[in-house]
Every structure is written in C-alpha cells, then in structure tokens.
Write an enzyme that holds these catalytic residues in place. Structure first.
Site, PDB file in Angstrom:
ATOM      1  N   LYS A 115     -19.434 -52.468   3.707  1.00 37.98           N
ATOM      2  CA  LYS A 115     -18.166 -51.450   3.583  1.00 37.98           C
ATOM      3  C   LYS A 115     -16.926 -52.419   3.895  1.00 37.98           C
ATOM      4  CE  LYS A 115     -19.837 -47.465   2.176  1.00 37.98           C
ATOM      5  NZ  LYS A 115     -19.353 -46.917   0.822  1.00 37.98           N
ATOM      6  N   THR A 137     -25.528 -36.369   6.622  1.00 40.17           N
ATOM      7  CA  THR A 137     -26.112 -36.832   5.464  1.00 40.17           C
ATOM      8  C   THR A 137     -27.195 -37.551   5.624  1.00 40.17           C
ATOM      9  OG1 THR A 137     -25.015 -38.860   4.822  1.00 40.17           O
ATOM     10  CG2 THR A 137     -23.863 -36.814   4.058  1.00 40.17           C
ATOM     11  N   TYR A 153     -24.936 -52.197   6.384  1.00 38.03           N
ATOM     12  CA  TYR A 153     -23.963 -51.130   5.785  1.00 38.03           C
ATOM     13  C   TYR A 153     -22.541 -51.286   6.181  1.00 38.03           C
ATOM     14  CZ  TYR A 153     -22.051 -46.505   5.020  1.00 38.03           C
ATOM     15  OH  TYR A 153     -21.146 -45.532   4.743  1.00 38.03           O
ATOM     16  N   ILE A 159     -22.037 -36.370   0.256  1.00 37.13           N
ATOM     17  CA  ILE A 159     -20.508 -36.144   0.215  1.00 37.13           C
ATOM     18  C   ILE A 159     -20.566 -36.224  -1.467  1.00 37.13           C
ATOM     19  CG2 ILE A 159     -18.633 -37.589   0.335  1.00 37.13           C
ATOM     20  CD1 ILE A 159     -19.585 -38.812   3.080  1.00 37.13           C
TER      21      ILE A 159
END
Length: 286
Positions: free
Chosen positions: A187, A218, A183, A30
């Site tokens: 976040k 990705t 993860y 990204i």
C-alpha cells in the site's frame, strides 16, 4: 450517502453527463458495497472481480436494480495474480467503452501467511495490490479524463504510514516477513505511485488521489488483524465522497480528510526510483 452536491466524476448534478466508472475488486467487501453505492450515479459501470460471472449473478442483479433503467453494466473477471490477465482485463475494458470518467483501483489481497512469489516472479501482495493496479491504469490512462474531467482513486491503507518502502527489495526477500508487513509495504508503493502519477499526469483534466477508507470489517482485515471494524457500507460512503471531489490532484485522504502520506511517498526521488523499478518489472506486459 453524502448529501452535499459537490460535482465530480461520480455524478455531477450541474450537467447531464453521467460518468463511465471502472471499479476493480467489486465483488466482495468494500468493493461490493462501493459497486452498489456508485450504481445509481453511473452512465456505464464496468465492474471487475476475481470470480467468473456466473458466480456473482446475485450481486450483478442487485447492482442492475440500483442503476438507472437502461444503464449498461459490464462485468469483467481477471486474476491479479497473473499479470497477463491484467493486460487482458485492460483490453476487455477498452472494448466496452471509449472513455472513462472514474477509475477506482480497489482490488487487493491480504499478505499470505508465508512469503509467496507469483508465477510472474513478484511477491504476491505487491503484485496484487500495487503492480496490477499500475499495469491496469497504464493500459487505460489515455481514456481517463480525455474529453471531460477524469479521476483515478487508488484505495490505500493507513498501514502505509508505518511501513518502509524497500526499493532494493520490493519482493521482501531480505527483510523480515509478516502478512501485515507485506500488505503495508504494497500500500505504501501504491500511495507513492499515486503521488508520482499526480505529478506526471498526462493532462490537467485528470486528478489522481489515494484514500484510506477506514478500518473496515472485511475478510481482508480479519486475515491479518484481530480487530473489529466498521461495516463495508461506511467505506463505500467514503469512497463515493472522495470520488466526487475535484481539483485535489495528488491528495491522500484519511477517510474524508486530506492528510500527509508517508514521507517516502511524497519524496520525488523515491517516486522516480519506484517508477523506474516498476517499469522494469512490468516491461513484458506494457
């Protein structure tokens, strides 16, 4: 690219000022697509990556080709797994510019296969995806929106909506570990920080938002999830759109749509406690 002319730090058609943009994690996925998407709007682009400059010359050449003639491009390398390197990154950025109109905190990593502790003593996903962006933002905050509207865009993830923020166990020592859990936890911390900073911004000319850029194909996504996704260029369109908003301080975007974040992120008491814990974890680097 968005065709509407809404003004904002990513390019304001109503003024002659072109923005100074800082983009982290800009060499892959990204971030790489976003670097190319923002290049033409920048008056000065400061691009961060993990790799040494000689390893990303092809990207830098492509970014320069997309920029206005004579527009400066500064590349700075730093490993977010080392908080001292992040402090050094802030110094390098400050040496390259005396103002920032847009900071996009995009650098991130997937959770590793097994719980891993950095040399700084933190769970590595939390450090890379949360502590390092907070440290960098703090080191640059006085330059952002100082003499014109400024903007911080923190790249989050919809995974944060199903996470729980373990304030008594930020490094996940006492909770079940998985890469996706680490993860999402990191976040959620980032979105909670975004809400805290929006409520405590040092000047009204600064807006702080967070954004889920979509499910994007990705290496980061595929390291944790066996699913497909949109092309990184689609996320870059979203980030450029969100970067161009104004007067939306504190908003969480689900792609282009304002949406409620995880309730923990919106809770002032949780925000304040996370802030206090974060200050302790970063005290040797601030």
């Amino acid at each position: 690219m968005p065709t509407d002319p809404t003004p904002g730090p990513a390019g304001d058609p109503s003024t002659s000022r072109t923005p100074t943009i800082v983009l982290t994690g800009g060499t892959s996925g990204i971030g790489r697509a976003t670097a190319l998407a923002l290049a033409g709007t920048a008056g000065h682009l400061v691009l961060h990556g993990l790799e040494p400059e000689h390893d990303v010359t092809d990207l830098l050449d492509a970014v320069r080709a997309a920029m206005r003639p004579g527009t400066p491009l500064t590349y700075v390398a730093a490993d977010y797994g080392d908080l001292a390197a992040v402090t050094g990154l802030a110094r390098q950025i400050r040496a390259s510019t005396d103002r920032i109109d847009l900071l996009v905190n995009n650098a991130a990593r997937p959770g590793p296969a097994t719980r891993t502790i950095s040399d700084d003593g933190n769970e590595v996903t939390l450090q890379t995806n949360y502590l390092a962006p907070v440290l960098l933002t703090t080191g640059l905050l006085d330059l952002i929106g100082r003499d014109a509207p400024g903007r911080i865009v923190n790249v989050a993830s919809a995974t944060h909506l199903s996470a729980t923020l373990y304030l008594d166990d930020l490094s996940l020592a006492h909770h079940p570990y998985s890469p996706s859990t680490a993860y999402a936890h990191s976040k959620l911390a980032l979105v909670t920080y975004s809400c805290w900073l929006a409520a405590h911004r040092p000047r009204r000319s600064l807006d702080v938002v967070s954004v889920h850029p979509g499910v994007i194909s990705t290496q980061l996504l595929h390291a944790m999830f066996s699913i497909g996704g949109e092309r990184p260029e689609q996320a870059a369109v979203t980030l450029r759109y969100v970067a161009a908003r104004r007067d939306d301080n504190g908003t969480y975007y689900d792609e282009r749509r304002p949406a409620p974040p995880n309730p923990q992120a919106s809770d002032p008491a949780t925000q304040d406690r996370l802030h206090d814990l974060t200050a302790r974890l970063l005290r040797d680097h601030l």
